[in-house]
Design a protein around this motif. Structure first.
Motif, PDB file in Angstrom:
ATOM      1  N   ARG A  76     -15.815  28.882  32.576  1.00 16.75           N
ATOM      2  CA  ARG A  76     -14.400  29.164  32.816  1.00 16.75           C
ATOM      3  C   ARG A  76     -13.477  28.296  31.959  1.00 16.75           C
ATOM      4  N   ASN A  77     -14.019  27.314  31.293  1.00 17.01           N
ATOM      5  CA  ASN A  77     -13.190  26.466  30.438  1.00 17.01           C
ATOM      6  C   ASN A  77     -12.614  27.280  29.284  1.00 17.01           C
ATOM      7  N   ARG A  78     -11.397  26.966  28.906  1.00 16.66           N
ATOM      8  CA  ARG A  78     -10.773  27.593  27.753  1.00 16.66           C
ATOM      9  C   ARG A  78      -9.985  26.532  26.972  1.00 16.66           C
ATOM     10  N   ILE A  79     -10.274  26.423  25.678  1.00 17.64           N
ATOM     11  CA  ILE A  79      -9.551  25.516  24.794  1.00 17.64           C
ATOM     12  C   ILE A  79      -9.341  26.248  23.472  1.00 17.64           C
ATOM     13  N   SER A  80      -8.170  26.113  22.893  1.00 18.64           N
ATOM     14  CA  SER A  80      -7.912  26.734  21.604  1.00 18.64           C
ATOM     15  C   SER A  80      -8.388  25.821  20.477  1.00 18.64           C
ATOM     16  N   PRO A  81      -8.740  26.394  19.316  1.00 19.76           N
ATOM     17  CA  PRO A  81      -9.140  25.547  18.188  1.00 19.76           C
ATOM     18  C   PRO A  81      -8.074  24.543  17.779  1.00 19.76           C
ATOM     19  N   ILE A  82      -6.800  24.954  17.796  1.00 10.86           N
ATOM     20  CA  ILE A  82      -5.748  24.028  17.391  1.00 10.86           C
ATOM     21  C   ILE A  82      -5.663  22.849  18.346  1.00 10.86           C
ATOM     22  N   ALA A  83      -5.916  23.090  19.643  1.00 12.09           N
ATOM     23  CA  ALA A  83      -5.901  21.993  20.615  1.00 12.09           C
ATOM     24  C   ALA A  83      -7.030  21.017  20.333  1.00 12.09           C
ATOM     25  N   LEU A  84      -8.229  21.531  20.096  1.00  7.18           N
ATOM     26  CA  LEU A  84      -9.369  20.661  19.803  1.00  7.18           C
ATOM     27  C   LEU A  84      -9.135  19.834  18.542  1.00  7.18           C
ATOM     28  N   ALA A  85      -8.653  20.485  17.491  1.00  2.00           N
ATOM     29  CA  ALA A  85      -8.439  19.769  16.229  1.00  2.00           C
ATOM     30  C   ALA A  85      -7.360  18.700  16.372  1.00  2.00           C
ATOM     31  N   ARG A  86      -6.317  18.977  17.129  1.00  2.58           N
ATOM     32  CA  ARG A  86      -5.270  17.974  17.331  1.00  2.58           C
ATOM     33  C   ARG A  86      -5.793  16.776  18.124  1.00  2.58           C
ATOM     34  N   ILE A  87      -6.643  17.039  19.102  1.00  2.00           N
ATOM     35  CA  ILE A  87      -7.227  15.946  19.886  1.00  2.00           C
ATOM     36  C   ILE A  87      -8.125  15.082  19.008  1.00  2.00           C
ATOM     37  N   VAL A  88      -8.948  15.727  18.178  1.00  2.00           N
ATOM     38  CA  VAL A  88      -9.788  14.987  17.236  1.00  2.00           C
ATOM     39  C   VAL A  88      -8.919  14.175  16.279  1.00  2.00           C
ATOM     40  N   SER A  89      -7.841  14.766  15.810  1.00  2.00           N
ATOM     41  CA  SER A  89      -6.956  14.097  14.863  1.00  2.00           C
ATOM     42  C   SER A  89      -6.306  12.863  15.476  1.00  2.00           C
ATOM     43  N   VAL A  90      -5.908  12.953  16.730  1.00  2.00           N
ATOM     44  CA  VAL A  90      -5.335  11.794  17.424  1.00  2.00           C
ATOM     45  C   VAL A  90      -6.369  10.675  17.521  1.00  2.00           C
ATOM     46  N   ALA A  91      -7.613  11.034  17.826  1.00  2.00           N
ATOM     47  CA  ALA A  91      -8.671  10.026  17.942  1.00  2.00           C
ATOM     48  C   ALA A  91      -8.948   9.334  16.618  1.00  2.00           C
ATOM     49  N   ALA A  92      -8.748  10.048  15.516  1.00  2.36           N
ATOM     50  CA  ALA A  92      -9.047   9.495  14.198  1.00  2.36           C
ATOM     51  C   ALA A  92      -7.872   8.783  13.560  1.00  2.36           C
ATOM     52  N   GLY A  93      -6.674   8.943  14.120  1.00  6.89           N
ATOM     53  CA  GLY A  93      -5.486   8.385  13.509  1.00  6.89           C
ATOM     54  C   GLY A  93      -5.333   6.884  13.711  1.00  6.89           C
TER      55      GLY A  93
END
Length: 457
Positions: A345-362
Motif C-alpha cells: 500500500r506504500n506509495r512514493i513518487s520518484p521526485i520525492a525519493l530523489a529529493r530525499i536522497v539529495s537532502v541526505a547527500a547535501g
C-alpha cells in the motif's frame, strides 16, 4: 565507524539549464557515451562517491541526458517512472512521470532512515534492560532492538558489536548473586511497542517465508530459529517469549536457576540489574540499507514515533516519519504504511525519493550522512553485489553508483546517487512495474549506469 568529509569544490551551474520533461509520446535520439567504461574492479569500495563531495564538473545538459535515458526507458508503454536531480542545486534534469506515485518496495527504507537520523540523531542507541519485578521475579524489558544477539561476539564482524544477551545475563546474574538470589522467574515487557505485529499491506507469506518477524519490542537475533545459519530464514512466532526463554537458559549457565515467566509491564522506577545497548543509529541505518534488513527498518521507524511522543505502532511510526520529512521540506509525494517497504500500500513518487536522497547527500544535513554511506555500492556491496553491474550494459555504473534497491512481486525500484563522467553528483530514482507482471531490475541498473557514463556537461 569514523567518516571523513571531503572538502567541497562548488562551481556555479550553467546559466539557463532547464529540465527536459518528456511526455509518453516523445522520444529523443540516443547518443553514445562520451567516455570509455572505467576499470574500477580494483578500486576499494570506500573510494566510490566521497561523502559530501558534490563534484567539480558542470551539470549535464538536460537534453543530452534525456536522450540517453529515454531510449533505455523504451517508449510510452514502458511501466517506468524516473527522475534525475542535480544534488548541488536541487534542480531536476530529467523527468519521466516523476510525480507519479508508485510502489517503492524497499526504497522506503531510505525514507525511514532519513527520518530516524533527523529525529533521534546518529548517536542514539536502543537499550535492552533487566529490572527487578514483583514477588522476587525479574523483568526483561525490550526497547526495540532487533539486533540484540545471543551469538558470541565476532571480532571480524563487519558491523559494530551488537548488544549481547549473554552479556546482559552475566550482568544480571552478578547482581542477583550479590543480593543472595539464586532462583528467579524471568517475566518480559514488550510495552514499548503498541498495536498489531504486522502492517497493512503485508502479504500473508511474509512471516512464514521469514521475510520479517512479527514486530516486537523484544526479540533476539531478529527472532530467527537458526541465527547461526544465514541460509535458514524461518522465524519464531513469538519473538518476545522466545527471548525470555533464551535469557533464562543463559542465567542458569551463569549460576542463577531461572525459568521463563509471562508478559507483564515492569514497574516504573524498578531497580535495574543490567543493561546493554545497540550500535548507534548511524550504524543501524548503514546496516538496514546495505542489507535491506526489514526487521531493523521497522525498529528504526518506531524509534521516530517514540522520539516524537507517539505510540510505537505502524500507523504512528508512518505518521511521525512523514512529520519529520515535512520539517525537512521533502514530505510531498510520500505515503507509507510501514518502515521497511514490504507493504504493497506504500506509495512514493520518484521526485520525492530523489529529493530525499539529495537532502541526505547535501552539505546542510551532515547528521544524515549514514544514508549515503549505507546505500550499496554498485558491483561491490549489499544488494548491488555481483552479478549486478557485472554485465556490459551496466558496467559503467560499477563503483560510481550508490543506491537502494527495492523488489516486490511485479515491482522493481532503484534510488540513489551517481557521479557522471564529468564528476557531477546526481540523485536519481527509477521505479518500474505495477505489481501485475515481471520486471527486469537490469533496466534500472542500465539507467543508473547511463548517468555515470554521461559526459554531458
Amino acid at each position: 565507524m569514523v567518516l571523513s568529509l571531503s572538502l567541497l569544490n562548488v562551481f556555479a551551474i550553467a546559466a539557463g539549464a532547464a529540465v527536459v520533461k518528456l511526455t509518453p509520446d516523445q522520444r529523443l535520439t540516443p547518443q553514445p557515451p562520451s567516455v570509455a567504461v572505467r576499470d574500477l574492479v580494483r578500486a576499494p569500495a570506500s573510494a566510490a562517491i566521497p561523502v559530501a563531495d558534490l563534484g567539480s564538473g558542470r551539470p549535464p545538459n538536460p537534453s543530452t541526458l534525456a536522450g540517453r535515458l529515454s531510449a533505455l526507458i523504451g517508449g510510452p508503454r514502458a511501466k517506468v517512472s524516473a527522475v534525475v536531480i542535480d544534488v548541488e542545486t536541487g534542480r531536476p534534469l530529467f523527468d519521466w512521470h516523476a510525480d507519479r506515485p508508485a510502489t517503492p518496495a524497499s526504497t522506503t527504507k531510505v525514507v525511514t532512515s532519513v527520518a530516524a537520523l533527523a529525529s533521534v540523531g546518529p548517536a542514539h542507541r536502543i537499550t535492552t534492560q533487566v529490572v527487578r519485578g514483583a514477588g522476587g521475579g525479574i523483568v526483561l524489558v525490550g526497547g526495540g532492538d532487533p539486533t540484540l544477539t545471543a551469538l558470541p561476539t565476532r571480532p571480524d564482524a563487519s558491523h559494530p558489536p551488537y548488544a549481547s544477551l549473554q552479556d546482559l545475563a552475566r550482568q544480571t546474574a552478578t547482581a542477583l548473586k550479590a543480593s543472595g538470589v539464586g532462583r528467579v522467574r524471568v517475566d518480559y515487557d514488550t510495552s514499548a511497542y503498541k498495536g498489531p505485529p504486522i502492517a497493512a499491506g503485508w502479504k500473508p507469506n511474509y512471516l512464514p517465508d521469514g521475510e520479517v518477524a512479527p514486530v516486537s519490542a523484544l526479540a533476539v537475533d531478529e527472532g530467527r530459529v537458526a541465527p547461526s545459519d544465514p541460509s535458514k530464514k524461518a522465524r519464531v512466532s513469538d519473538p518476545a517469549g522466545a527471548a525470555a526463554k533464551q535469557f533464562a537458559r543463559l542465567l542458569s549457565k551463569h549460576g542463577v536457576s531461572a525459568k521463563a515467566g509471562r508478559r507483564i509491564v515492569a514497574q516504573e522506577g524498578a531497580v535495574r540489574l543490567g543493561a546493554v545497548q545497540s550500535p548507534p543509529m548511524s550504524a543501524l541505518v548503514e546496516h538496514l540499507l546495505t542489507e535491506s534488513d526489514n526487521d531493523v527498518a521497522e525498529a528504526v521507524a518506531r524509534q521516530v514515533a517514540m522520539k516524537l511522543g507517539r505510540p510505537a505502532t505502524f500507523a504512528d511510526a508512518a505518521h511521525t516519519v512523514q512529520q519529520v520529512l515535512a520539517r525537512l521540506g521533502v514530505a510531498g509525494g510520500v505515503s507509507i504504511n510501514d518502515g521497511s517497504g514490504l507493504s504493497t500500500r506504500n506509495r512514493i513518487s520518484p521526485i520525492a525519493l530523489a529529493r530525499i536522497v539529495s537532502v541526505a547527500a547535501g552539505e546542510e544535513r551532515p547528521e544524515l550522512r549514514s544514508v549515503v554511506t549505507g546505500m550499496p555500492i554498485a558491483g561491490f556491496s549489499g544488494t548491488l553485489s555481483p552479478p549486478r553491474y557485472a554485465v556490459a550494459a551496466s558496467r559503467a555504473g560499477a563503483g560510481m553508483v550508490r543506491a537502494k534497491t527495492g523488489t516486490l512481486a511485479g515491482v522493481s525500484t532503484l534510488a540513489g546517487l551517481a557521479y557522471d563522467a564529468d564528476g557531477r553528483l546526481l540523485a536519481f530514482a527509477f521505479m518500474a512495474g505495477d505489481g501485475k507482471g515481471p520486471v527486469d531490475p537490469g533496466k534500472l541498473d542500465q539507467l543508473a549506469a547511463a548517468i555515470a557514463a554521461c559526459g554531458c556537461g
